[in-house]
Design a protein around this motif. Structure first.
Motif, short mmCIF file in Angstrom:
data_model
loop_
_atom_site.label_atom_id
_atom_site.label_comp_id
_atom_site.label_asym_id
_atom_site.label_seq_id
_atom_site.Cartn_x
_atom_site.Cartn_y
_atom_site.Cartn_z
N LEU A 93 0.83 -1.20 0.00
CA LEU A 93 0.00 0.00 0.00
C LEU A 93 0.87 1.26 0.00
N PRO A 94 0.36 2.36 -0.56
CA PRO A 94 1.11 3.62 -0.56
C PRO A 94 0.96 4.37 0.76
N LEU A 95 1.47 3.75 1.84
CA LEU A 95 1.33 4.33 3.17
C LEU A 95 2.53 5.18 3.58
N ARG A 96 3.59 5.15 2.76
CA ARG A 96 4.77 5.98 2.99
C ARG A 96 5.14 6.64 1.67
N GLU A 97 6.06 7.59 1.75
CA GLU A 97 6.47 8.29 0.52
C GLU A 97 7.10 7.33 -0.48
N VAL A 164 -7.17 -4.26 -0.79
CA VAL A 164 -5.86 -3.60 -0.87
C VAL A 164 -5.77 -2.76 -2.15
N ASP A 165 -6.23 -3.34 -3.28
CA ASP A 165 -6.19 -2.58 -4.53
C ASP A 165 -7.08 -1.34 -4.45
N GLY A 166 -8.23 -1.46 -3.82
CA GLY A 166 -9.12 -0.30 -3.68
C GLY A 166 -8.51 0.80 -2.84
N LEU A 167 -7.89 0.43 -1.72
CA LEU A 167 -7.21 1.42 -0.89
C LEU A 167 -6.07 2.08 -1.67
N THR A 168 -5.31 1.26 -2.40
CA THR A 168 -4.19 1.80 -3.17
C THR A 168 -4.67 2.81 -4.20
N PHE A 169 -5.69 2.44 -4.95
CA PHE A 169 -6.18 3.33 -6.00
C PHE A 169 -6.70 4.63 -5.42
N ALA A 183 -6.36 4.69 6.01
CA ALA A 183 -6.23 3.47 5.21
C ALA A 183 -5.66 2.33 6.05
N GLY A 184 -4.65 2.64 6.87
CA GLY A 184 -4.09 1.62 7.75
C GLY A 184 -5.11 1.10 8.74
N ALA A 185 -5.92 2.00 9.29
CA ALA A 185 -6.96 1.59 10.24
C ALA A 185 -8.03 0.75 9.55
N LEU A 186 -8.39 1.12 8.32
CA LEU A 186 -9.37 0.34 7.58
C LEU A 186 -8.85 -1.07 7.28
#
Length: 198
Positions: A93-97, A164-169, A183-186
């Motif tokens: 996931l894109p949770l960091r830079e 995961v794909d939905g959160l990423t998009f 997103a992390g909490a979801l």
């Protein structure tokens, strides 16, 4: 032996140069000539590995799997099973830079793959790898009692993949709608607060 080591070192130099260029300017900037200049190599040295820009792009896309895989393996060292699952999945996931930049570039590759068979094959291979990895995550959570024993692992892995794909998009295309923390909490809620794939 030294020849193999030299080739691997040269390959690593080229990989690093490709990703620096991709970080700065995206896929269109990653030409053989520009990669050679970035790596401090002669163009012929890079062409020894890649005859065409298309081969270079395929290589860059496949190297993304290696980069993510290395980080997932490191995250697998977390002893707590819940935190381990979240840390491993967090690398998708894109949770960091850094992961946001990589996944943004990955979307460019996915778009380009519509017109490039080699890229399409690499994207398909990555999808299979991710699904297999998610199946392993689900199996591990079942084994640890974090998910019910009657969890359907294939259905759960497919659902987790879609989530995961939905959160990423959404994080990449509409960041005003969802923060990384949300997103992390979801993801945590999806994994542990409901019967996953039941």
């Amino acid at each position: 032996m030294s020849r193999t080591v030299d080739r691997e070192q040269r390959r690593r130099v080229i990989v690093d140069a490709v990703w620096r260029i991709l970080d700065r300017g995206g896929l269109d900037e990653a030409s053989v000539r520009k990669v050679a200049a970035e790596a401090g190599l002669a163009t012929g040295s890079v062409r020894h590995f890649f005859d065409t820009q298309a081969q270079l792009h395929e290589f860059a896309l496949r190297s993304l799997s290696e980069r993510v895989g290395e980080r997932v393996r490191r995250a697998a060292g977390e002893p707590d099973p819940r935190r381990r699952a979240l840390a491993m999945l967090g690398e998708l996931l894109p949770l960091r830079e850094d992961t946001a930049r990589e996944l943004g570039i990955w979307l460019e590759f996915v778009h380009r793959s519509r017109f490039a068979p080699a890229l399409a094959a690499a994207v398909a291979d990555q999808a299979l790898e991710v699904r297999g990895f998610l199946r392993e995550v689900v199996d591990g959570l079942v084994d640890l009692g974090q998910l019910p024993a009657d969890t359907d692992p294939d259905r759960a892995a497919a659902g987790l993949n879609a989530f995961v794909d939905g959160l990423t998009f959404e994080l990449l295309t509409a960041p005003a709608l969802l923060t990384r923390e949300e997103a992390g909490a979801l993801l945590e809620s999806y994994l542990f607060d409901r019967p996953l794939g039941g």
